[in-house]
Design a protein around this motif. Structure first.
Motif, mmCIF file in Angstrom:
data_model
loop_
_atom_site.group_PDB
_atom_site.id
_atom_site.type_symbol
_atom_site.label_atom_id
_atom_site.label_comp_id
_atom_site.label_asym_id
_atom_site.label_seq_id
_atom_site.Cartn_x
_atom_site.Cartn_y
_atom_site.Cartn_z
ATOM 1 N N PHE A 96 0.948 -1.122 -0.146
ATOM 2 C CA PHE A 96 0.061 -0.052 0.046
ATOM 3 C C PHE A 96 0.929 1.271 0.047
ATOM 4 O O PHE A 96 0.323 2.734 -0.112
ATOM 5 C CB PHE A 96 -1.196 0.135 1.214
ATOM 6 C CG PHE A 96 -2.039 -1.105 1.064
ATOM 7 C CD1 PHE A 96 -2.986 -0.972 -0.183
ATOM 8 C CD2 PHE A 96 -1.726 -2.215 1.978
ATOM 9 C CE1 PHE A 96 -4.020 -2.062 -0.032
ATOM 10 C CE2 PHE A 96 -2.949 -3.207 1.904
ATOM 11 C CZ PHE A 96 -3.894 -3.202 0.828
ATOM 12 N N THR A 97 2.191 1.201 0.045
ATOM 13 C CA THR A 97 3.062 2.372 0.050
ATOM 14 C C THR A 97 2.920 3.116 -1.275
ATOM 15 O O THR A 97 2.820 4.549 -1.016
ATOM 16 C CB THR A 97 4.547 1.949 0.542
ATOM 17 O OG1 THR A 97 4.407 1.656 1.777
ATOM 18 C CG2 THR A 97 5.321 3.099 0.098
ATOM 19 N N ASP A 98 2.757 2.527 -2.417
ATOM 20 C CA ASP A 98 2.751 3.312 -3.644
ATOM 21 C C ASP A 98 1.552 3.986 -3.948
ATOM 22 O O ASP A 98 1.467 5.233 -4.051
ATOM 23 C CB ASP A 98 2.800 1.995 -4.787
ATOM 24 C CG ASP A 98 4.229 1.771 -5.004
ATOM 25 O OD1 ASP A 98 5.194 2.313 -4.455
ATOM 26 O OD2 ASP A 98 4.421 0.698 -5.660
ATOM 27 N N LYS A 99 0.397 3.329 -3.338
ATOM 28 C CA LYS A 99 -0.946 4.160 -3.215
ATOM 29 C C LYS A 99 -1.066 5.248 -2.288
ATOM 30 O O LYS A 99 -1.323 6.333 -2.651
ATOM 31 C CB LYS A 99 -2.225 3.167 -2.952
ATOM 32 C CG LYS A 99 -3.347 3.569 -2.761
ATOM 33 C CD LYS A 99 -4.364 2.340 -2.436
ATOM 34 C CE LYS A 99 -5.910 3.172 -2.487
ATOM 35 N NZ LYS A 99 -6.927 2.201 -2.359
ATOM 36 N N LEU A 100 -0.047 5.003 -1.105
ATOM 37 C CA LEU A 100 -0.201 6.073 -0.359
ATOM 38 C C LEU A 100 0.601 7.445 -0.836
ATOM 39 O O LEU A 100 0.286 8.573 -0.740
ATOM 40 C CB LEU A 100 0.627 5.727 1.063
ATOM 41 C CG LEU A 100 -0.270 5.368 2.295
ATOM 42 C CD1 LEU A 100 0.284 4.705 3.453
ATOM 43 C CD2 LEU A 100 -1.065 6.415 2.583
ATOM 44 N N ILE A 101 1.832 7.171 -1.295
ATOM 45 C CA ILE A 101 2.462 8.236 -2.035
ATOM 46 C C ILE A 101 1.848 8.908 -3.132
ATOM 47 O O ILE A 101 1.691 10.033 -3.092
ATOM 48 C CB ILE A 101 3.953 7.619 -2.320
ATOM 49 C CG1 ILE A 101 4.848 6.950 -1.339
ATOM 50 C CG2 ILE A 101 4.867 8.502 -3.375
ATOM 51 C CD1 ILE A 101 6.199 6.478 -1.576
ATOM 52 N N ALA A 102 1.111 7.963 -3.954
ATOM 53 C CA ALA A 102 0.400 8.656 -5.007
ATOM 54 C C ALA A 102 -0.790 9.709 -4.455
ATOM 55 O O ALA A 102 -0.880 10.652 -4.996
ATOM 56 C CB ALA A 102 -0.218 7.435 -5.967
#
Length: 113
Positions: A96-102
């Motif tokens: 879920f990190t990529d989703k959070l960063i986006a």
């Protein structure tokens, strides 16, 4: 002298950063991510969904003061992260990190990844 209390998620720098990113999201995005985290965490532990729904329905934030205690879904998501093993927690955070960063609109221009 005031003592600084370290929360369980602050002991790991990646998890700490993940939590800060999540905290900074708009409420609606926090709720959506929380549900995704609950689903993923539950699948990793074979947790009974009936018990999970019961936890959410019995939630009473009256005595809780953390930022994630204001919404039962977010509270259960964070608590479900705590219940995972370190390896499982890392898997969820990575997913879920990529989703959070986006969602956070963070620019990684000067960072070597």
């Amino acid at each position: 002298m005031k003592q600084h209390f370290v929360r369980w998620y602050e002991k790991n720098e990646y998890l700490k950063a993940f939590m800060h990113l999540m905290q900074d999201l708009p409420s609606e995005e926090q709720y959506e991510l929380a549900i995704d985290i609950i689903m993923k965490s539950s699948s990793l532990t074979d947790r009974d969904y009936t018990k999970l729904i019961q936890e959410i329905s019995n939630f009473n934030p009256k005595d809780l003061k953390r930022w994630y205690d204001k919404n039962p879904n977010i509270h259960v998501a964070i608590e479900s992260l705590r219940d995972l093993t370190e390896e499982q927690r890392e898997e969820v955070v990575q997913e879920f990190t990529d989703k959070l960063i986006a969602s956070s609109n963070i620019k990684l221009e000067d960072i070597d990844v």
